[in-house]
Write a protein that holds these residues in place. Structure first.
Motif, PDB file in Angstrom:
ATOM      1  N   ALA A  93       0.823  -1.214   0.000  1.00 48.78           N
ATOM      2  CA  ALA A  93       0.000   0.000   0.000  1.00 48.78           C
ATOM      3  C   ALA A  93       0.854   1.261   0.000  1.00 48.78           C
ATOM      4  O   ALA A  93       0.599   2.204  -0.767  1.00 48.78           O
ATOM      5  CB  ALA A  93      -0.946  -0.003   1.189  1.00 48.78           C
ATOM      6  N   GLN A  94       1.892   1.293   0.836  1.00 43.74           N
ATOM      7  CA  GLN A  94       2.734   2.488   0.896  1.00 43.74           C
ATOM      8  C   GLN A  94       3.612   2.607  -0.348  1.00 43.74           C
ATOM      9  O   GLN A  94       3.886   3.724  -0.815  1.00 43.74           O
ATOM     10  CB  GLN A  94       3.588   2.469   2.164  1.00 43.74           C
ATOM     11  CG  GLN A  94       2.760   2.620   3.423  1.00 43.74           C
ATOM     12  CD  GLN A  94       3.615   2.685   4.669  1.00 43.74           C
ATOM     13  OE1 GLN A  94       3.925   3.757   5.173  1.00 43.74           O
ATOM     14  NE2 GLN A  94       4.006   1.525   5.184  1.00 43.74           N
ATOM     15  N   ASP A  95       4.056   1.477  -0.898  1.00 40.62           N
ATOM     16  CA  ASP A  95       4.806   1.519  -2.151  1.00 40.62           C
ATOM     17  C   ASP A  95       3.949   2.112  -3.263  1.00 40.62           C
ATOM     18  O   ASP A  95       4.426   2.931  -4.062  1.00 40.62           O
ATOM     19  CB  ASP A  95       5.261   0.109  -2.550  1.00 40.62           C
ATOM     20  CG  ASP A  95       6.292  -0.471  -1.597  1.00 40.62           C
ATOM     21  OD1 ASP A  95       7.370   0.117  -1.474  1.00 40.62           O
ATOM     22  OD2 ASP A  95       5.997  -1.498  -0.981  1.00 40.62           O
ATOM     23  N   LEU A  96       2.687   1.713  -3.313  1.00 42.02           N
ATOM     24  CA  LEU A  96       1.787   2.223  -4.340  1.00 42.02           C
ATOM     25  C   LEU A  96       1.510   3.710  -4.137  1.00 42.02           C
ATOM     26  O   LEU A  96       1.403   4.472  -5.111  1.00 42.02           O
ATOM     27  CB  LEU A  96       0.481   1.430  -4.328  1.00 42.02           C
ATOM     28  CG  LEU A  96       0.594  -0.030  -4.781  1.00 42.02           C
ATOM     29  CD1 LEU A  96      -0.711  -0.769  -4.520  1.00 42.02           C
ATOM     30  CD2 LEU A  96       0.971  -0.127  -6.253  1.00 42.02           C
ATOM     31  N   GLU A  97       1.397   4.119  -2.892  1.00 41.67           N
ATOM     32  CA  GLU A  97       1.198   5.548  -2.593  1.00 41.67           C
ATOM     33  C   GLU A  97       2.343   6.376  -3.164  1.00 41.67           C
ATOM     34  O   GLU A  97       2.127   7.429  -3.780  1.00 41.67           O
ATOM     35  CB  GLU A  97       1.103   5.735  -1.077  1.00 41.67           C
ATOM     36  CG  GLU A  97       0.990   7.191  -0.636  1.00 41.67           C
ATOM     37  CD  GLU A  97       1.117   7.356   0.869  1.00 41.67           C
ATOM     38  OE1 GLU A  97       1.252   8.508   1.322  1.00 41.67           O
ATOM     39  OE2 GLU A  97       1.094   6.349   1.604  1.00 41.67           O
ATOM     40  N   MET A 102       4.484   5.375  -5.568  1.00 39.40           N
ATOM     41  CA  MET A 102       4.463   5.272  -7.036  1.00 39.40           C
ATOM     42  C   MET A 102       3.582   6.361  -7.624  1.00 39.40           C
ATOM     43  O   MET A 102       3.961   7.029  -8.596  1.00 39.40           O
ATOM     44  CB  MET A 102       3.914   3.908  -7.462  1.00 39.40           C
ATOM     45  CG  MET A 102       4.890   2.773  -7.455  1.00 39.40           C
ATOM     46  SD  MET A 102       4.060   1.345  -8.218  1.00 39.40           S
ATOM     47  CE  MET A 102       5.212   0.050  -7.804  1.00 39.40           C
ATOM     48  N   GLN A 103       2.403   6.507  -7.035  1.00 42.13           N
ATOM     49  CA  GLN A 103       1.458   7.501  -7.542  1.00 42.13           C
ATOM     50  C   GLN A 103       1.998   8.912  -7.343  1.00 42.13           C
ATOM     51  O   GLN A 103       1.859   9.778  -8.212  1.00 42.13           O
ATOM     52  CB  GLN A 103       0.120   7.329  -6.823  1.00 42.13           C
ATOM     53  CG  GLN A 103      -1.054   7.971  -7.526  1.00 42.13           C
ATOM     54  CD  GLN A 103      -2.372   7.447  -7.002  1.00 42.13           C
ATOM     55  OE1 GLN A 103      -2.456   6.939  -5.886  1.00 42.13           O
ATOM     56  NE2 GLN A 103      -3.419   7.568  -7.786  1.00 42.13           N
ATOM     57  N   LEU A 104       2.633   9.135  -6.196  1.00 46.22           N
ATOM     58  CA  LEU A 104       3.165  10.454  -5.879  1.00 46.22           C
ATOM     59  C   LEU A 104       4.359  10.817  -6.749  1.00 46.22           C
ATOM     60  O   LEU A 104       4.442  11.918  -7.296  1.00 46.22           O
ATOM     61  CB  LEU A 104       3.563  10.498  -4.397  1.00 46.22           C
ATOM     62  CG  LEU A 104       4.088  11.824  -3.858  1.00 46.22           C
ATOM     63  CD1 LEU A 104       2.980  12.880  -3.857  1.00 46.22           C
ATOM     64  CD2 LEU A 104       4.642  11.643  -2.451  1.00 46.22           C
ATOM     65  N   CYS A 105       5.285   9.876  -6.913  1.00 51.75           N
ATOM     66  CA  CYS A 105       6.538  10.156  -7.624  1.00 51.75           C
ATOM     67  C   CYS A 105       6.479   9.806  -9.106  1.00 51.75           C
ATOM     68  O   CYS A 105       7.122  10.470  -9.925  1.00 51.75           O
ATOM     69  CB  CYS A 105       7.692   9.397  -6.968  1.00 51.75           C
ATOM     70  SG  CYS A 105       7.944   9.810  -5.229  1.00 51.75           S
ATOM     71  N   GLY A 106       5.718   8.761  -9.437  1.00 49.54           N
ATOM     72  CA  GLY A 106       5.628   8.339 -10.828  1.00 49.54           C
ATOM     73  C   GLY A 106       4.401   8.849 -11.549  1.00 49.54           C
ATOM     74  O   GLY A 106       4.309   8.762 -12.771  1.00 49.54           O
ATOM     75  N   GLY A 107       3.434   9.353 -10.787  1.00 43.10           N
ATOM     76  CA  GLY A 107       2.260   9.956 -11.385  1.00 43.10           C
ATOM     77  C   GLY A 107       1.151   8.998 -11.760  1.00 43.10           C
ATOM     78  O   GLY A 107       0.150   9.414 -12.342  1.00 43.10           O
ATOM     79  N   ALA A 108       1.298   7.722 -11.450  1.00 35.31           N
ATOM     80  CA  ALA A 108       0.271   6.743 -11.825  1.00 35.31           C
ATOM     81  C   ALA A 108       0.466   5.472 -11.000  1.00 35.31           C
ATOM     82  O   ALA A 108       1.377   5.381 -10.167  1.00 35.31           O
ATOM     83  CB  ALA A 108       0.340   6.426 -13.317  1.00 35.31           C
ATOM     84  N   LEU A 109      -0.399   4.512 -11.260  1.00 38.73           N
ATOM     85  CA  LEU A 109      -0.312   3.201 -10.623  1.00 38.73           C
ATOM     86  C   LEU A 109      -0.055   2.145 -11.686  1.00 38.73           C
ATOM     87  O   LEU A 109      -0.377   2.353 -12.859  1.00 38.73           O
ATOM     88  CB  LEU A 109      -1.626   2.872  -9.901  1.00 38.73           C
ATOM     89  CG  LEU A 109      -1.952   3.730  -8.678  1.00 38.73           C
ATOM     90  CD1 LEU A 109      -3.402   3.497  -8.242  1.00 38.73           C
ATOM     91  CD2 LEU A 109      -1.014   3.416  -7.525  1.00 38.73           C
ATOM     92  N   PRO A 110       0.525   0.995 -11.312  1.00 41.57           N
ATOM     93  CA  PRO A 110       0.728  -0.078 -12.294  1.00 41.57           C
ATOM     94  C   PRO A 110      -0.599  -0.588 -12.851  1.00 41.57           C
ATOM     95  O   PRO A 110      -1.654  -0.417 -12.239  1.00 41.57           O
ATOM     96  CB  PRO A 110       1.441  -1.165 -11.477  1.00 41.57           C
ATOM     97  CG  PRO A 110       1.947  -0.497 -10.251  1.00 41.57           C
ATOM     98  CD  PRO A 110       1.020   0.633  -9.970  1.00 41.57           C
TER      99      PRO A 110
END
Length: 343
Positions: free
Chosen positions: A68-72, A74-82
């Protein structure tokens, strides 16, 4: 920039620090694919240091543990989710009675390896990273590629791969929901607040949240929950009265216009979410459902909360609805008949 094999899973992990800021700071990203070695990416090297596009658009599942925190981030730094993910903590919960197994326990279970967790609390923002940190970070994703086939085999044996896909879709969907506002009842020690304390507690909580977000500071750097509750219990009725309990140079005075507006508005604080009250008949039905879920979970070899939490069951009994998630997906085969008796 790394090119990943699109036909194989991509194991992902990250190291981050959230103790010293409002927004967690991503310190390292690790990836690995089956049969390969780990790749470490340093986000402190700049915006293009992490291959976000390749990670987020990887056609095969991105595999994480308790992600969950990794995905948070990802969204914050990468701008999206897998596109798709597979969380191994969720996967193991679907084939064992353990709701939230640690990564070390998962590795021990499937590979018989005892992980060295001595670097867990190390300073991941310090540079350069030492050899022990790099080895620790690489091992996390390399071992994930090794244990993943065993977990898949166990879920396939139990015919629960579809369950896993469904739960991971829910995990991704949850990441897109708005963050829950930080209200007075989320304070540590909130039960100490009586009805008259809560208005000031809410005002101070809101002001602290605004300042923490604006300056990227942890909440406690502005005011601890304990200090906030102590002031709220004094019930200062006005901004002038509040000044008796805050020093002249307290950070919260940076929110003076907001504090002034909120004290003048005299808006009541939001009500704390409460558990629904059940009639005698509904209470009996609720208790029967709880026993049924516990027995069914034993038969399935999973934790009862994974099938249905007592909170979810109580809310259903108070307000039965055909749209309830318990009546859909993999849970429906075990719960629909019992739950529909209440409709």
């Amino acid at each position: 920039m790394e090119d990943f094999d699109p036909h194989h899973i991509l194991c992902y992990d990250s190291e981050f620090v959230r103790e010293h800021s409002y927004i967690p700071k991503l310190a390292l990203v690790q990836t690995c694919q089956p049969g390969g070695s780990a790749h470490l990416y340093d986000p402190l090297d700049g915006a293009n240091a992490v291959p976000w596009h390749n990670i987020l658009h990887h056609p095969a599942p991105v595999v994480l543990h308790a992600g969950a925190q990794d995905l948070e981030l990802m969204q914050l730094c990468g701008g999206a989710l897998p596109r798709t993910v597979r969380d191994t903590q969720i996967g193991f919960a679907l084939c064992s009675p353990y709701l939230a197994v640690s990564y070390a326990q998962l590795v021990e279970h499937f590979l018989g390896i005892s992980l060295d967790k001595s670097q867990t609390r190390s300073d991941w923002l310090a540079r350069p990273l030492n050899a022990e940190q790099r080895a620790y970070a690489a091992a996390d994703v390399e071992l994930l590629t090794r244990l993943y086939p065993y977990l898949v085999a166990e879920l396939r044996r139990l015919n629960r791969l579809d369950w896993w896909a469904e739960e991971n879709a829910v995990l991704l969907a949850r990441q897109t929901r708005p963050r829950e506002p930080w209200h007075w009842y989320r304070l540590q020690g909130a039960p100490q607040l009586c009805a008259g304390d809560r208005r000031v507690a809410q005002i101070l909580t809101e002001a602290r949240e605004r300042l923490a977000a604006a300056q990227d500071l942890p909440r406690r750097a502005i005011m601890s929950d304990r200090q906030l509750i102590a002031i709220a219990q004094k019930q200062p009725p006005t901004l002038e009265a509040l000044a008796e309990y805050l020093s002249a140079n307290h950070p919260l005075w940076q929110e003076l216009p907001y504090l002034s507006e909120r004290f003048a508005a005299d808006t009541p604080p939001p009500a704390q979410p409460s558990s629904p009250r059940l009639s005698h008949t509904r209470r009996q039905q609720y208790e029967k459902l709880c026993r049924y879920v516990a027995d069914t979970a034993i038969d399935l070899g999973i934790h009862p909360d994974l099938l249905a939490t007592v909170r979810t069951l109580k809310h259903y009994c108070a307000n039965p609805s055909a749209d309830n998630p318990l009546l859909h997906g993999w849970r429906a085969a075990y719960l629909r008949e019992e739950l529909q008796k209440l409709l």
